[in-house]
Design a protein around this motif. Structure first.
Motif, PDB file in Angstrom:
ATOM      1  N   ASN A   1       8.988-107.274 -48.840  1.00 50.45           N
ATOM      2  CA  ASN A   1       9.813-108.298 -48.180  1.00 50.45           C
ATOM      3  C   ASN A   1      11.308-108.002 -48.186  1.00 50.45           C
ATOM      4  OD1 ASN A   1       7.622-109.964 -47.422  1.00 50.45           O
ATOM      5  ND2 ASN A   1       7.477-110.662 -49.545  1.00 50.45           N
ATOM      6  N   GLU A   2      11.738-106.905 -48.819  1.00 48.83           N
ATOM      7  CA  GLU A   2      13.162-106.558 -48.782  1.00 48.83           C
ATOM      8  C   GLU A   2      13.510-105.851 -47.472  1.00 48.83           C
ATOM      9  OE1 GLU A   2      14.429-105.847 -53.468  1.00 48.83           O
ATOM     10  OE2 GLU A   2      13.982-104.108 -52.223  1.00 48.83           O
ATOM     11  N   THR A   3      14.800-105.926 -47.100  1.00 43.33           N
ATOM     12  CA  THR A   3      15.316-105.174 -45.949  1.00 43.33           C
ATOM     13  C   THR A   3      16.424-104.250 -46.432  1.00 43.33           C
ATOM     14  OG1 THR A   3      14.772-106.922 -44.368  1.00 43.33           O
ATOM     15  CG2 THR A   3      16.480-105.355 -43.710  1.00 43.33           C
ATOM     16  N   TYR A   4      16.341-102.993 -46.057  1.00 47.19           N
ATOM     17  CA  TYR A   4      17.424-102.044 -46.308  1.00 47.19           C
ATOM     18  C   TYR A   4      18.031-101.668 -44.968  1.00 47.19           C
ATOM     19  CZ  TYR A   4      16.827-100.977 -51.312  1.00 47.19           C
ATOM     20  OH  TYR A   4      16.804-101.032 -52.680  1.00 47.19           O
ATOM     21  N   VAL A   5      19.303-101.292 -44.989  1.00 46.65           N
ATOM     22  CA  VAL A   5      19.919-100.842 -43.740  1.00 46.65           C
ATOM     23  C   VAL A   5      20.477 -99.432 -43.956  1.00 46.65           C
ATOM     24  CG1 VAL A   5      22.085-102.088 -44.250  1.00 46.65           C
ATOM     25  CG2 VAL A   5      21.576-101.347 -41.917  1.00 46.65           C
ATOM     26  N   TYR A   6      20.067 -98.542 -43.060  1.00 48.61           N
ATOM     27  CA  TYR A   6      20.541 -97.158 -43.069  1.00 48.61           C
ATOM     28  C   TYR A   6      21.591 -97.031 -41.968  1.00 48.61           C
ATOM     29  CZ  TYR A   6      16.196 -96.123 -45.679  1.00 48.61           C
ATOM     30  OH  TYR A   6      15.177 -96.096 -46.604  1.00 48.61           O
ATOM     31  N   GLU A   7      22.604 -96.206 -42.186  1.00 49.30           N
ATOM     32  CA  GLU A   7      23.625 -96.017 -41.139  1.00 49.30           C
ATOM     33  C   GLU A   7      24.199 -94.611 -41.233  1.00 49.30           C
ATOM     34  OE1 GLU A   7      26.257 -99.311 -40.528  1.00 49.30           O
ATOM     35  OE2 GLU A   7      27.812 -98.038 -39.657  1.00 49.30           O
ATOM     36  N   PHE A   8      24.199 -93.916 -40.107  1.00 55.49           N
ATOM     37  CA  PHE A   8      24.763 -92.569 -40.087  1.00 55.49           C
ATOM     38  C   PHE A   8      25.102 -92.180 -38.648  1.00 55.49           C
ATOM     39  CE2 PHE A   8      20.147 -92.635 -40.778  1.00 55.49           C
ATOM     40  CZ  PHE A   8      19.635 -91.947 -39.695  1.00 55.49           C
ATOM     41  N   THR A   9      25.867 -91.095 -38.526  1.00 59.21           N
ATOM     42  CA  THR A   9      26.282 -90.595 -37.210  1.00 59.21           C
ATOM     43  C   THR A   9      25.459 -89.361 -36.879  1.00 59.21           C
ATOM     44  OG1 THR A   9      28.506 -91.470 -37.521  1.00 59.21           O
ATOM     45  CG2 THR A   9      28.251 -89.728 -35.877  1.00 59.21           C
ATOM     46  N   LEU A  10      24.959 -89.299 -35.647  1.00 62.04           N
ATOM     47  CA  LEU A  10      24.061 -88.206 -35.255  1.00 62.04           C
ATOM     48  C   LEU A  10      24.887 -86.981 -34.874  1.00 62.04           C
ATOM     49  CD1 LEU A  10      21.606 -90.415 -33.193  1.00 62.04           C
ATOM     50  CD2 LEU A  10      21.419 -89.710 -35.592  1.00 62.04           C
ATOM     51  N   ARG A  11      24.645 -85.873 -35.579  1.00 58.97           N
ATOM     52  CA  ARG A  11      25.494 -84.673 -35.441  1.00 58.97           C
ATOM     53  C   ARG A  11      24.775 -83.517 -34.774  1.00 58.97           C
ATOM     54  NH1 ARG A  11      26.311 -85.153 -41.793  1.00 58.97           N
ATOM     55  NH2 ARG A  11      26.145 -82.890 -41.703  1.00 58.97           N
ATOM     56  N   GLN A  12      23.569 -83.735 -34.231  1.00 50.90           N
ATOM     57  CA  GLN A  12      22.766 -82.642 -33.683  1.00 50.90           C
ATOM     58  C   GLN A  12      21.920 -83.217 -32.548  1.00 50.90           C
ATOM     59  OE1 GLN A  12      20.435 -83.949 -37.338  1.00 50.90           O
ATOM     60  NE2 GLN A  12      19.472 -81.991 -36.846  1.00 50.90           N
ATOM     61  N   ASN A  13      21.150 -82.385 -31.884  1.00 49.56           N
ATOM     62  CA  ASN A  13      20.183 -82.930 -30.921  1.00 49.56           C
ATOM     63  C   ASN A  13      18.838 -82.244 -31.114  1.00 49.56           C
ATOM     64  OD1 ASN A  13      19.849 -80.686 -28.778  1.00 49.56           O
ATOM     65  ND2 ASN A  13      22.075 -80.885 -28.964  1.00 49.56           N
ATOM     66  N   GLY A  14      17.786 -82.933 -30.667  1.00 45.33           N
ATOM     67  CA  GLY A  14      16.436 -82.395 -30.820  1.00 45.33           C
ATOM     68  C   GLY A  14      15.429 -83.511 -31.045  1.00 45.33           C
TER      69      GLY A  14
END
Ligand code: CU
Length: 408
Positions: free
Chosen positions: A130-143
């Motif tokens: 029942n917990e919520t975590y939030v991830y956050e990052f900037t995308l530095r590649q493609n694929g």
């Protein structure tokens, strides 16, 4: 002066409103991927950050008509919905745990700060029920990358928890790719007559899926003649899967490690997809037809095998019974009564698919598992199933009947 300020403020407000309206209606700056028998996760923009929401939860998944599996996945589905973004985007992903145990999400192949990598215990605490975590990052590649739990992995992945994470390049590739299919390969052990995969099985799997569907439950992959097509395959199962196309050769253009340099590409008809990797192949669909597309391990194009089934090959069986059942279940093979007698339902255990099944325009296809049809058509205006291919005159093998032995 005050009135000038008001005009400037009103102008700026109008600009902001016009820009946000444009952002909502502007076409996507990429050709969206297609996840057959699956979906793409919607996002909302929040002050320049793309926000996605994933809920880890038990799901019911129909592998094909007649079989529903008690799986685990994300947002009601296995595989989970495909996350799609663009290199340079900042993404924020909310993960809510509705499983009966703790979990985490690892972003497979994605370059990110170590603390966002999702290995429970190593990079973060487990996400409790029942917990919520939030991830956050900037995308530095493609694929083409993946996401999956890194908490009780053996159980959670065996039950179907995985999905794709596609990052488009900032500048669209040339020549343009018209259509891009994503197919997660997986294998399961569901004891015939039951519905819940057994995660303790290490080698003896009996169901092999494209996006958690087996033939004939796999949707056809429909493309227009002449389109440049990519297929990406992801593998988080326990075996490699050599995926084979009929009628074409393709080139491997990318992995979850990045793009393959042009000088290193070579034509192939089969791409081996190792465990813990993605492979992207590309081709131009210039030959019309209904082309088989399947794993080339022959046991992976069969359904619901069990080593508990006795080997009855060569043992006389009541053919009258088999023929009667076949009129109800095309492709049915008499497997003998021993060992399955108390769970039989119309010749098969409940919630269990025939080993080899599916009908084509010429009769039983007798396949299962990791098998589908690439339908290439000229002159279609939608990607709906166009039906069976109509072969032009003179392009089918001819039946010469039973020839006298001298003329064979
Ligand atoms: Cu396979």
């Amino acid at each position: 002066m005050a009135s000038l300020a008001r005009v400037v403020i009103a102008y700026l407000l109008l600009m902001v409103l016009a820009r946000s309206a444009a952002a909502q209606t502007a076409p996507l700056p990429y050709v969206p991927v297609v996840t057959p028998n699956g979906s793409t996760l919607p996002f909302v923009m929040n002050r320049g950050v793309k926000e996605f929401r994933l809920t880890a939860e038990p799901v019911k998944r129909e592998f094909a008509k007649g079989m529903v599996v008690n799986a685990w996945g994300y947002n009601g589905s296995t595989p989970g919905p495909t996350i799609e973004a663009v290199e340079g985007d900042r993404v924020r992903i909310f993960v809510t745990n509705k499983l009966p145990e703790r979990t985490s999400v690892h972003w497979h192949g994605i370059f990110l700060p170590n603390g966002m990598d999702g290995v429970a215990g190593l990079n973060q605490p487990h996400i409790e029920k029942n917990e919520t975590y939030v991830y956050e990052f900037t995308l530095r590649q493609n694929g083409v990358f993946m996401y999956h739990p890194h908490s009780d992995e053996m159980v959670q992945m065996a039950l179907g928890m995985m999905g794709f994470f596609v990052i488009h390049p900032k500048v669209a590739p040339t020549p343009k790719v018209d259509r891009h299919f994503l197919v997660m390969l997986h294998e399961w052990y569901v004891e015939p007559g039951t519905a819940t995969p057994n995660p303790n099985v290490m080698t003896d799997f009996n169901l092999f899926t494209f996006n958690s569907r087996v033939w004939p439950g796999t949707d056809p992959w429909v493309v227009k003649k002449g389109e440049r097509v990519q297929f990406s395959f992801g593998n988080l199962s326990m075996d490699s899967h050599p995926i084979h196309v009929h009628g074409y050769a393709f080139e491997e253009v990318g992995t979850d490690g990045g793009p393959v340099p042009r000088s290193a590409r070579r034509p192939e008809t089969t791409v081996n997809v190792p465990v813990g990797a993605t492979r992207t192949v590309e081709m131009v669909a210039n030959e019309e037809g209904d082309w088989a597309f399947h794993c080339h391990k022959s046991h992976h194009t069969m359904n619901a095998m069990s080593h508990e089934i006795p080997n009855m090959i060569g043992v006389p069986q009541p053919t009258s019974l088999e023929q009667k059942v076949r009129s109800l279940l095309p492709g049915y093979m008499a497997m003998g009564e021993n060992g399955m007698g108390n769970m039989m339902e119309m010749g098969r255990p409940r919630n269990t698919l025939p080993m080899m099944t599916g009908d084509g325009p010429f009769g039983p296809v007798e396949m299962g598992g990791m098998f589908t049809i690439l339908k290439v058509r000229a002159g279609i205006t939608s990607y709906a199933d166009p039906g069976w291919y109509k072969h032009p005159e003179g392009t089918l093998p001819r039946n010469l009947g039973v020839l006298p032995s001298s003329s064979r």
